[in-house]
Scaffold this active site. Structure first.
Site, short mmCIF file in Angstrom:
data_model
loop_
_atom_site.label_atom_id
_atom_site.label_comp_id
_atom_site.label_asym_id
_atom_site.label_seq_id
_atom_site.Cartn_x
_atom_site.Cartn_y
_atom_site.Cartn_z
N SER A 50 0.85 -1.20 0.00
CA SER A 50 0.00 0.00 0.00
C SER A 50 0.88 1.24 0.00
CB SER A 50 -0.88 0.00 1.25
OG SER A 50 -0.05 0.18 2.40
N ASP A 83 -0.89 -1.43 -4.03
CA ASP A 83 -2.27 -1.63 -3.58
C ASP A 83 -2.92 -0.26 -3.30
OD1 ASP A 83 -4.43 -3.20 -2.76
OD2 ASP A 83 -3.75 -3.25 -0.67
N GLU A 135 -11.00 -0.06 -9.39
CA GLU A 135 -12.11 -0.50 -8.53
C GLU A 135 -13.39 0.26 -8.87
OE1 GLU A 135 -11.18 -1.20 -4.39
OE2 GLU A 135 -12.88 0.03 -3.78
N GLY A 182 -10.26 -4.79 6.97
CA GLY A 182 -10.13 -4.90 8.42
C GLY A 182 -10.75 -6.15 9.00
N HIS A 211 -11.35 -7.47 -2.65
CA HIS A 211 -10.68 -6.73 -1.56
C HIS A 211 -11.37 -7.08 -0.26
CE1 HIS A 211 -7.93 -3.78 -3.52
NE2 HIS A 211 -8.55 -4.29 -4.58
N ALA A 213 -10.74 -9.41 1.84
CA ALA A 213 -11.07 -10.84 1.74
C ALA A 213 -10.55 -11.68 2.90
CB ALA A 213 -10.53 -11.39 0.42
N SER A 214 -9.95 -11.04 3.90
CA SER A 214 -9.42 -11.83 5.02
C SER A 214 -10.51 -12.62 5.71
CB SER A 214 -8.73 -10.91 6.05
OG SER A 214 -7.40 -10.66 5.68
N THR A 255 -5.33 -9.99 0.93
CA THR A 255 -5.24 -10.44 2.32
C THR A 255 -4.18 -9.65 3.08
OG1 THR A 255 -5.77 -12.67 1.55
CG2 THR A 255 -4.86 -12.48 3.77
P1 13P Z 1 -8.31 -7.37 4.50
O1 13P Z 1 -8.37 -6.21 5.43
O2 13P Z 1 -9.59 -8.15 4.52
O3 13P Z 1 -7.12 -8.25 4.69
O4 13P Z 1 -8.23 -6.77 2.99
C1 13P Z 1 -6.99 -6.36 2.47
C2 13P Z 1 -7.14 -5.64 1.18
O5 13P Z 1 -8.19 -5.58 0.57
C3 13P Z 1 -5.93 -4.98 0.67
O6 13P Z 1 -6.19 -4.29 -0.52
O1 G3H Z 2 -6.24 -2.13 1.67
C1 G3H Z 2 -5.66 -1.82 2.69
C2 G3H Z 2 -4.56 -2.66 3.18
O2 G3H Z 2 -4.99 -3.43 4.26
C3 G3H Z 2 -3.36 -1.81 3.49
O3 G3H Z 2 -3.53 -1.11 4.67
O4 G3H Z 2 -3.00 1.28 4.16
O5 G3H Z 2 -2.79 0.32 6.49
O6 G3H Z 2 -1.15 -0.30 4.71
P1 G3H Z 2 -2.57 0.14 5.04
ZN ZN Z 3 -8.11 -3.39 -0.55
#
Ligand code: 13P
Ligand code: G3H
Ligand code: ZN
Length: 308
Positions: A50, A83, A135, A182, A211, A213-214, A255
């Protein structure tokens, strides 16, 4: 193997009906964990950074760590992906550092503005062989009882997706279908809008990205809480829902949260059990090993295991 564009990895996933994990990293331990898991599972990988990760570690530092690991594991097809790049400057920074894929995320702008910015990113990246993701819709959970109009206001519009893909020339699309970033994704049951997803796939045919997807794995979350953390009410996308999403056209599964929770759960455990430990390697090493297991399990769920 030199780093490849994510398009090469995802076109194969799209053709053969599986998904590849895009794993967010900020530091050496997470990167080592992703490559190590990929080597055990014989899986292609997408490394996601990111803007926050790039700020934290530095774009060249991230690229050189990924390059070094990729050279050490020449059998693993790996892409380094920006990202949620929020503007063209972020895309330029990633391109200059050697990233092989980018996401331009102008989804918060009205449709025409999103399209205009995305086209600019495509013109910048495609001549260099760098793939582009964009997106449509907003990443947020949608309660089951909300009206069709309210869902339409938030989630992807399949007809717009068709026009957007044809007009922009992007390589893969992230359609909002009810997930959010999150650890707290759903209040009730984890439900995604699969009808919408099916339509987007039918109308575009390109690889699609999930996105947020955790899965918030139970064992890691329990450990996190057992050793003093608080994740009350956390809920992710269960494995069976992920598998459904892949069946309907998802090929890239983002993830971050699962890696964060598992790493820090294990850090918490080590610190709690050995209060006089002052060697960070004794804390981060086992945490890295734990992340490897979480990633391996995910690769098996996504169907990317054994694909190389
Ligand atoms: P999570 O917060 O579900 O892991 O998603 C991460 C994500 O979409 C990063 O682009
Ligand atoms: O999509 C978001 C990712 O979880 C990255 O998060 O901006 O805190 O690095 P971050
Ligand atoms: Zn994302």
């Amino acid at each position: 193997m030199p780093l490849v564009s994510a398009k090469i990895i995802l076109d194969d996933a799209n053709k053969n009906g599986y998904a590849v994990g895009a794993f967010n990293v900020n530091n050496m331990e997470f990167l080592q964990a992703v490559f190590s898991a990929a080597s055990f599972e014989k899986s292609p990988i997408i490394i996601a950074a990111s803007e926050g990760a790039i700020k934290y570690a530095g774009p060249e530092m991230l690229h050189s760590m990924v390059k070094t690991l990729s050279d050490s594991y020449p059998e693993i097809p790996a892409a380094l992906h920006l990202d949620h790049g929020s503007n063209l400057n972020a895309v330029m920074t990633a391109v200059k550092a050697g990233f092989t894929s980018v996401m331009i995320d102008a989804s918060h702008f009205p449709y025409e503005e999103n399209l205009k910015i995305t086209k600019q990113a495509v013109s910048l990246c495609h001549p260099l062989g760098i793939s582009v993701e964009a997106e449509l819709g907003r990443l947020q959970g949608v309660e089951e009882h909300v009206s069709v109009a309210e869902r339409d206001a938030v989630l992807v519009n399949p007809d717009e997706a068709k026009d957007f893909v044809a007009s922009s020339g992007i390589d893969f699309l992230a359609p909002a279908i009810g997930t959010s970033h999150g650890a707290f994704k759903f209040k009730g049951e984890a439900k995604l809008d699969f009808e919408r997803l099916k339509k987007v796939k039918e109308l575009t045919g390109i690889p699609l990205v999930l996105h947020g997807a955790s899965s918030v794995p139970e064992a890691a979350s329990k450990k996190f809480e057992e050793f003093g953390g608080d994740l009350k009410g956390a809920k992710g996308v269960p494995f069976d829902v992920l598998k459904e999403a892949i069946k309907f056209g998802i090929n890239k599964v983002n993830t971050d949260t699962d890696l964060r929770i598992s790493f820090l759960a294990r850090v918490r455990e080590s610190i709690a059990k050995d209060k006089s430990q002052i060697d960070p390697r004794k804390i981060f090493g086992p945490a890295r090993d734990y992340v490897i297991e979480v990633i391996r399990e995910r690769m098996r769920v996504l169907g990317s295991s054994g694909k190389i």
